[in-house]
Design a protein around this motif. Structure first.
Motif, short mmCIF file in Angstrom:
data_model
loop_
_atom_site.label_atom_id
_atom_site.label_comp_id
_atom_site.label_asym_id
_atom_site.label_seq_id
_atom_site.Cartn_x
_atom_site.Cartn_y
_atom_site.Cartn_z
N ALA A 13 45.30 34.57 43.36
CA ALA A 13 44.51 34.33 44.57
C ALA A 13 44.09 35.66 45.21
O ALA A 13 42.95 35.79 45.69
CB ALA A 13 45.31 33.50 45.56
N ILE A 14 44.97 36.64 45.22
CA ILE A 14 44.64 37.96 45.77
C ILE A 14 43.52 38.60 44.96
O ILE A 14 42.58 39.17 45.51
CB ILE A 14 45.90 38.85 45.80
N LEU A 15 43.62 38.50 43.64
CA LEU A 15 42.58 39.08 42.79
C LEU A 15 41.23 38.38 43.00
O LEU A 15 40.18 39.02 42.92
CB LEU A 15 42.99 38.99 41.32
N ASP A 26 41.14 47.28 51.46
CA ASP A 26 41.41 46.29 52.51
C ASP A 26 42.42 45.24 52.02
O ASP A 26 43.30 44.82 52.78
CB ASP A 26 40.13 45.59 52.95
N ILE A 27 42.28 44.85 50.77
CA ILE A 27 43.23 43.89 50.20
C ILE A 27 44.62 44.50 50.14
O ILE A 27 45.62 43.85 50.49
CB ILE A 27 42.77 43.45 48.79
N THR A 37 49.38 49.09 42.05
CA THR A 37 49.89 47.73 41.88
C THR A 37 48.74 46.75 41.70
O THR A 37 48.76 45.89 40.82
CB THR A 37 50.76 47.31 43.08
N TYR A 38 47.74 46.89 42.55
CA TYR A 38 46.57 46.01 42.46
C TYR A 38 45.93 46.11 41.08
O TYR A 38 45.64 45.10 40.45
CB TYR A 38 45.55 46.34 43.54
N TYR A 39 45.73 47.33 40.61
CA TYR A 39 45.05 47.51 39.33
C TYR A 39 45.92 47.08 38.14
O TYR A 39 45.40 46.61 37.13
CB TYR A 39 44.54 48.94 39.17
N LYS A 42 45.48 43.45 38.12
CA LYS A 42 44.16 43.11 37.62
C LYS A 42 44.11 43.19 36.09
O LYS A 42 43.50 42.34 35.44
CB LYS A 42 43.11 44.04 38.23
N SER A 43 44.79 44.19 35.52
CA SER A 43 44.80 44.29 34.06
C SER A 43 45.61 43.17 33.42
O SER A 43 45.29 42.71 32.32
CB SER A 43 45.34 45.64 33.62
N LYS A 44 46.63 42.72 34.12
CA LYS A 44 47.49 41.66 33.57
C LYS A 44 46.93 40.26 33.82
O LYS A 44 46.95 39.41 32.93
CB LYS A 44 48.88 41.77 34.18
#
Length: 88
Positions: A13-15, A26-27, A37-39, A42-44
């Motif tokens: 949901a965050i992605l 902002d996220i 962590t975000y990236y 995103k890769s996973k």
């Protein structure tokens, strides 16, 4: 390894928020995560839906079960071969 405070469905949901046009910084600020962590998420998990994620987990669990079964059968087979070779 440290367990994430977010479930996999929450991560998806965050992605999706980022896909909708929200800025990554902002996220990260909103959810208290770092950019790396975000990236890595995103890769996973990038491009996955929650239902696909559930199916992947089921397949991984089935795969682990089959690997255990194969290991047990291989050990049993090796023991049988050893027993037969000793009799001859």
């Amino acid at each position: 390894m440290k367990k994430s405070k977010f479930t996999e469905s929450q991560i998806v949901a965050i992605l999706k928020e980022a896909d909708a046009g929200m800025l990554v910084k902002d996220i990260c600020r909103k959810y208290g995560i770092s950019s790396p962590t975000y990236y890595s998420w995103k890769s996973k998990y990038g491009g996955m839906e929650a239902s696909e994620l559930k199916r992947v987990k089921e397949i991984e669990a089935e795969n682990a079960k089959l690997k255990r079964m194969y290991a047990d059968m291989a050990l049993e087979n090796a023991a049988m071969k050893e027993l037969i070779s000793k009799k001859l």
